[in-house]
Motif scaffolding. Sequence first.
Motif, PDB file in Angstrom:
ATOM      1  N   PRO A 106       0.819  -1.184  -0.097  1.00 17.27           N
ATOM      2  CA  PRO A 106      -0.135   0.161   0.064  1.00 17.27           C
ATOM      3  C   PRO A 106       0.953   1.196   0.087  1.00 17.27           C
ATOM      4  O   PRO A 106       0.498   2.406  -0.812  1.00 17.27           O
ATOM      5  CB  PRO A 106      -0.844  -0.249   1.503  1.00 17.27           C
ATOM      6  N   ASN A 107       2.042   1.192   0.806  1.00 21.43           N
ATOM      7  CA  ASN A 107       2.780   2.500   0.667  1.00 21.43           C
ATOM      8  C   ASN A 107       3.482   2.674  -0.545  1.00 21.43           C
ATOM      9  O   ASN A 107       3.653   3.940  -0.944  1.00 21.43           O
ATOM     10  CB  ASN A 107       3.781   2.540   1.904  1.00 21.43           C
ATOM     11  N   THR A 108       4.075   1.639  -1.103  1.00 25.95           N
ATOM     12  CA  THR A 108       4.600   1.878  -2.434  1.00 25.95           C
ATOM     13  C   THR A 108       3.790   2.240  -3.571  1.00 25.95           C
ATOM     14  O   THR A 108       4.225   3.073  -4.440  1.00 25.95           O
ATOM     15  CB  THR A 108       5.549   0.701  -2.831  1.00 25.95           C
ATOM     16  N   ASP A 109       2.496   1.783  -3.446  1.00 28.77           N
ATOM     17  CA  ASP A 109       1.420   2.271  -4.288  1.00 28.77           C
ATOM     18  C   ASP A 109       1.334   3.868  -4.362  1.00 28.77           C
ATOM     19  O   ASP A 109       1.283   4.529  -5.285  1.00 28.77           O
ATOM     20  CB  ASP A 109       0.292   1.558  -4.148  1.00 28.77           C
ATOM     21  N   GLN A 110       1.187   4.322  -3.039  1.00 30.92           N
ATOM     22  CA  GLN A 110       1.188   5.535  -2.743  1.00 30.92           C
ATOM     23  C   GLN A 110       2.177   6.557  -3.370  1.00 30.92           C
ATOM     24  O   GLN A 110       1.779   7.628  -3.622  1.00 30.92           O
ATOM     25  CB  GLN A 110       1.179   5.886  -1.116  1.00 30.92           C
ATOM     26  N   LEU A 111       3.287   5.823  -3.707  1.00 31.89           N
ATOM     27  CA  LEU A 111       4.323   6.862  -4.023  1.00 31.89           C
ATOM     28  C   LEU A 111       3.891   7.515  -5.527  1.00 31.89           C
ATOM     29  O   LEU A 111       4.432   8.492  -5.991  1.00 31.89           O
ATOM     30  CB  LEU A 111       5.522   5.927  -4.429  1.00 31.89           C
TER      31      LEU A 111
ATOM     32  N   TYR B 276       3.295  12.893  -1.178  1.00 33.39           N
ATOM     33  CA  TYR B 276       3.827  11.639  -0.505  1.00 33.39           C
ATOM     34  C   TYR B 276       5.212  11.267  -0.783  1.00 33.39           C
ATOM     35  O   TYR B 276       6.182  10.879  -0.103  1.00 33.39           O
ATOM     36  CB  TYR B 276       2.850  10.653  -0.261  1.00 33.39           C
ATOM     37  N   ALA B 277       5.253  11.082  -2.208  1.00 32.59           N
ATOM     38  CA  ALA B 277       6.573  10.483  -2.709  1.00 32.59           C
ATOM     39  C   ALA B 277       7.758  11.447  -2.427  1.00 32.59           C
ATOM     40  O   ALA B 277       8.929  11.047  -2.065  1.00 32.59           O
ATOM     41  CB  ALA B 277       6.331  10.446  -4.223  1.00 32.59           C
ATOM     42  N   MET B 278       7.628  12.921  -2.610  1.00 30.73           N
ATOM     43  CA  MET B 278       8.449  13.850  -2.325  1.00 30.73           C
ATOM     44  C   MET B 278       8.957  13.674  -0.759  1.00 30.73           C
ATOM     45  O   MET B 278      10.252  14.014  -0.355  1.00 30.73           O
ATOM     46  CB  MET B 278       8.190  15.344  -2.648  1.00 30.73           C
ATOM     47  N   ASP B 279       7.992  13.637  -0.082  1.00 31.64           N
ATOM     48  CA  ASP B 279       8.103  13.567   1.631  1.00 31.64           C
ATOM     49  C   ASP B 279       9.273  12.374   1.639  1.00 31.64           C
ATOM     50  O   ASP B 279      10.250  12.398   2.693  1.00 31.64           O
ATOM     51  CB  ASP B 279       6.958  13.350   2.240  1.00 31.64           C
ATOM     52  N   ILE B 280       8.741  11.095   1.226  1.00 32.58           N
ATOM     53  CA  ILE B 280       9.690  10.015   1.411  1.00 32.58           C
ATOM     54  C   ILE B 280      11.054  10.428   0.925  1.00 32.58           C
ATOM     55  O   ILE B 280      12.154   9.731   1.701  1.00 32.58           O
ATOM     56  CB  ILE B 280       9.123   8.758   0.663  1.00 32.58           C
TER      57      ILE B 280
ATOM     58  N   GLU C 188       9.221  -2.430   3.787  1.00 35.25           N
ATOM     59  CA  GLU C 188       8.186  -2.852   3.098  1.00 35.25           C
ATOM     60  C   GLU C 188       7.812  -4.184   2.522  1.00 35.25           C
ATOM     61  O   GLU C 188       6.671  -4.632   2.174  1.00 35.25           O
ATOM     62  CB  GLU C 188       7.787  -1.665   1.953  1.00 35.25           C
ATOM     63  N   GLY C 189       9.018  -4.452   2.326  1.00 38.81           N
ATOM     64  CA  GLY C 189       8.874  -5.984   1.641  1.00 38.81           C
ATOM     65  C   GLY C 189       8.575  -5.975   0.091  1.00 38.81           C
ATOM     66  O   GLY C 189       8.117  -6.895  -0.340  1.00 38.81           O
ATOM     67  N   TYR C 190       8.896  -4.745  -0.683  1.00 41.38           N
ATOM     68  CA  TYR C 190       8.557  -4.758  -1.852  1.00 41.38           C
ATOM     69  C   TYR C 190       9.180  -5.877  -2.770  1.00 41.38           C
ATOM     70  O   TYR C 190      10.515  -5.855  -2.570  1.00 41.38           O
ATOM     71  CB  TYR C 190       9.078  -3.056  -2.359  1.00 41.38           C
ATOM     72  N   VAL C 191       8.583  -5.971  -3.773  1.00 38.92           N
ATOM     73  CA  VAL C 191       9.356  -7.054  -4.851  1.00 38.92           C
ATOM     74  C   VAL C 191       8.667  -6.590  -6.413  1.00 38.92           C
ATOM     75  O   VAL C 191       7.685  -6.461  -6.592  1.00 38.92           O
ATOM     76  CB  VAL C 191       8.870  -8.392  -4.601  1.00 38.92           C
ATOM     77  N   GLY C 192      10.007  -6.126  -7.040  1.00 41.76           N
ATOM     78  CA  GLY C 192       9.580  -5.830  -8.509  1.00 41.76           C
ATOM     79  C   GLY C 192      10.335  -4.619  -9.090  1.00 41.76           C
ATOM     80  O   GLY C 192      11.479  -4.453  -8.489  1.00 41.76           O
ATOM     81  N   SER C 193       9.931  -4.075  -9.888  1.00 42.31           N
ATOM     82  CA  SER C 193      10.680  -2.811 -10.711  1.00 42.31           C
ATOM     83  C   SER C 193      10.100  -1.641  -9.923  1.00 42.31           C
ATOM     84  O   SER C 193       9.085  -1.357  -9.578  1.00 42.31           O
ATOM     85  CB  SER C 193      10.438  -2.781 -12.211  1.00 42.31           C
ATOM     86  N   ILE C 194      11.351  -0.990  -9.650  1.00 42.62           N
ATOM     87  CA  ILE C 194      10.889   0.758  -9.283  1.00 42.62           C
ATOM     88  C   ILE C 194      11.716   1.685  -9.807  1.00 42.62           C
ATOM     89  O   ILE C 194      13.078   1.255  -9.916  1.00 42.62           O
ATOM     90  CB  ILE C 194      10.988   0.745  -7.475  1.00 42.62           C
TER      91      ILE C 194
END
Length: 436
Positions: free
Chosen positions: A95-100, A106-110, A259-265
């Motif tokens: 959910p948090n990476t979707d929010q980016l 939010y993305a700039m804050d991170i 976050e446990g993110y898996v994939g391309s970013i």
Amino acid sequence: MDDKNFLFCSLDAALIGDIAWQVSKEGHDVKYYIEAESDNEIADGFVQKTDDWRAEVDWADVIVFDDIWVGSDLGTGELAQELRAEGKAVVGGTPNTDQLEDDRGYAMDILEEHGVDVLPHRVFDDFDEGIQHVLDNPGPYVIKPLGEVQNVKRLLYVGREDDGSDVVDVLRAYKKAWGHRMKGFQLQRRVSGVEIAVCGFFNGEEFIEPVNINFEHKKLFPGNIGPSTGEMGTSMFWSERNRIFNETLGRLEGWLADEGYVGSIDVNSIVNSSGIHPLEFTPRFGYPTITLQEEGLNTPTGEFFYRLANGETFEPSVHRGYQIGVRVVLPPYPFDDEAIYQENSRNAAVVFETDDRTGIHIEDAKLVDGQWRAAGESGMPLVVTGKGETMAAARSQAYDRIDDIIIPNMYYRDDIGERWMTGDADRLQAWGYLGA
């Protein structure tokens, strides 16, 4: 690697058909689910389909989500997180990476929280407030819509006037035309330089290497003229970790692991002699970026995604040169006009003058009785790729392949990769961004 079961899920528009096709050609069992009724025929004849992705979860060794959207709402990150908690191997966000991507503020804050310098920016949910901000703080700005409407790429506007007067005019027009759909927008100060993106593949704990450096070509016409599109083509190369990676994505490695993110970013930035200025995240596959990345993988695609989804640390073999991908499109792309699509593009036949399909990738296409045809309703049937030791060689190969394709009314940009050859490479090298 033994053959595995792969489930590809498009819970909004159909985007991942080509990768599903590539994995199936490697001998793996593949099932592909498409939620959007208008896209259901995409990839027909190329891959096996399923009408119920949830019924296939237990069957699948790897589940791949292609976007952050479930219809008009965020949601694949939550689904991916839940499935990982159940022990499934999943390529997808949180959910948090979707929010980016959905919330640029939010993305700039991170980024700021992790020591990344960002351009002055502010998010607005009221057009009049945004207009007044520009009038009170004259300068060049970029308008970036928020929420699902940000996928209407022509709404992104890069201001040209130093006092922001054109931005004020565009915001007033958007208020009338899009006020009912645009939940908000970000105003970001515009800077000049080289636009460049760095993309990494994350295995849940760390980035695997090498990373990918790519250059988007979003305008419809050669010379970067015309309306913004989803993408008309991409040029790229693979690299060891360099300054651009270390000062952007590299600083988020711990956060992504939490976050446990898996994939391309991917982080797209403007760089110049004064520094790196991040613009936006793509916390998912980019299109047609992933098609071009797949073309550059010497490691089999199925093995790559299986090992990524299972948290393995490995170094895939990649093409050590340059690559370009060109999107071949049909009317009315990038606009929506059902009548024009029906008249000019519906079921358009794709004719090849040779038997060689190397470098030819499907987007909105289907296979009917051995005949490739346009599918869906977006007018993006193919991506054609090329690679070589130089950018010029990659361009030559891609455009030679396009010359062997006939689709009535097709069009494409013929300058993908030229910016690298006419100044971008020299400037990036002089500024010190490309060294390991």
